[in-house]
Design an enzyme around this catalytic site. Structure first.
Site, short mmCIF file in Angstrom:
data_model
loop_
_atom_site.label_atom_id
_atom_site.label_comp_id
_atom_site.label_asym_id
_atom_site.label_seq_id
_atom_site.Cartn_x
_atom_site.Cartn_y
_atom_site.Cartn_z
N ASP A 30 72.20 0.09 -14.28
CA ASP A 30 71.20 -0.68 -13.52
C ASP A 30 71.93 -1.54 -12.50
O ASP A 30 72.96 -2.16 -12.79
CB ASP A 30 70.37 -1.54 -14.48
CG ASP A 30 69.09 -2.04 -13.82
OD1 ASP A 30 68.00 -1.63 -14.24
OD2 ASP A 30 69.20 -2.86 -12.87
N ASN A 87 59.18 0.01 -19.36
CA ASN A 87 58.10 -0.81 -18.83
C ASN A 87 57.06 0.12 -18.22
O ASN A 87 57.41 1.02 -17.45
CB ASN A 87 58.66 -1.78 -17.78
CG ASN A 87 59.65 -2.76 -18.39
OD1 ASN A 87 59.50 -3.17 -19.54
ND2 ASN A 87 60.67 -3.13 -17.64
N HIS A 100 61.45 5.61 -16.65
CA HIS A 100 62.86 5.34 -16.99
C HIS A 100 62.92 4.52 -18.27
O HIS A 100 62.02 3.72 -18.55
CB HIS A 100 63.58 4.62 -15.86
CG HIS A 100 62.87 3.40 -15.36
ND1 HIS A 100 61.80 3.48 -14.49
CD2 HIS A 100 63.05 2.09 -15.62
CE1 HIS A 100 61.36 2.26 -14.24
NE2 HIS A 100 62.10 1.39 -14.92
N HIS A 102 65.25 1.73 -20.18
CA HIS A 102 66.35 0.78 -20.11
C HIS A 102 67.11 0.85 -21.44
O HIS A 102 66.50 0.71 -22.51
CB HIS A 102 65.84 -0.65 -19.94
CG HIS A 102 65.07 -0.90 -18.67
ND1 HIS A 102 65.63 -1.53 -17.58
CD2 HIS A 102 63.79 -0.62 -18.34
CE1 HIS A 102 64.71 -1.64 -16.62
NE2 HIS A 102 63.58 -1.09 -17.05
P1 AMP Z 1 61.39 -1.55 -14.07
O1 AMP Z 1 61.20 -2.93 -13.55
O2 AMP Z 1 61.22 -1.40 -15.55
O3 AMP Z 1 60.59 -0.54 -13.28
O4 AMP Z 1 62.93 -1.23 -13.85
C1 AMP Z 1 63.45 -0.80 -12.64
C2 AMP Z 1 64.92 -1.07 -12.71
O5 AMP Z 1 65.54 -0.34 -11.68
C3 AMP Z 1 65.31 -2.54 -12.51
O6 AMP Z 1 65.99 -3.01 -13.65
C4 AMP Z 1 66.17 -2.50 -11.26
O7 AMP Z 1 67.25 -3.41 -11.33
C5 AMP Z 1 66.66 -1.06 -11.26
N1 AMP Z 1 67.02 -0.53 -9.95
C6 AMP Z 1 66.32 -0.59 -8.81
N2 AMP Z 1 66.98 0.03 -7.81
C7 AMP Z 1 68.13 0.51 -8.37
C8 AMP Z 1 69.24 1.24 -7.86
N3 AMP Z 1 69.31 1.61 -6.57
N4 AMP Z 1 70.25 1.55 -8.70
C9 AMP Z 1 70.20 1.17 -10.00
N5 AMP Z 1 69.18 0.48 -10.54
C10 AMP Z 1 68.17 0.16 -9.73
#
Ligand code: AMP
Length: 114
Positions: A30, A87, A100, A102
């Site tokens: 992340d 989420n 996705h 986490h």
């Molecule tokens: P969510 O809020 O559960 O949809 O999680 C999305 C996650 O994607 C967040 O924890 C962000 O930090 C992560 N994220 C967004 N853009 C990127 C990226 N380019 N590379 C890696 N992680 C990302």
């Protein structure tokens, strides 16, 4: 579904620190880690969220859980423990609409979440 940043990561149009890949899935760190280990595990199939998964995706969802375990083992958090979170939707705090998981570990995590 609308294109997300994760589709671009799958296609290598956006860089990511990839830790695992197979024909069905990808795992990468992340960009904004919330724990010493914070990896996202995604299917290459662009499913919007857990809520949008169908019966057709049952095997894929199981595969993703298996991948999470492999990544946890590879990153050496399998013995200390870890948390797996997806989420879903606005109240769930989802910000990227490509399903996705986490994978969080490397420290003791509080419960309940905020
Ligand atoms: P969510 O809020 O559960 O949809 O999680 C999305 C996650 O994607 C967040 O924890 C962000 O930090 C992560 N994220 C967004 N853009 C990127 C990226 N380019 N590379 C890696 N992680 C990302």
């Amino acid at each position: 579904m609308a294109e997300t940043i994760f589709s671009k990561i799958i296609r290598r149009e956006v860089p990511a620190k990839i830790v695992y890949e197979d024909e069905l899935s990808l795992a990468f760190h992340d960009v904004s880690p919330q724990a010493p280990v914070h990896v996202l595990v995604i299917p290459k199939k662009p499913i919007v969220s857990l809520d949008a998964a169908t019966e057709e995706d049952l095997q894929l969802l199981g595969h993703l859980q298996w991948v999470i375990c492999q990544v946890a083992r590879n990153l050496n958090i399998h013995e200390t423990g870890y948390r797996v979170v997806t989420n879903c939707g606005a109240d769930g705090g989802q910000s990227v609409y490509h399903i996705h998981y986490h994978l969080l570990g490397g420290r003791t995590l509080a419960w309940p979440p905020g």
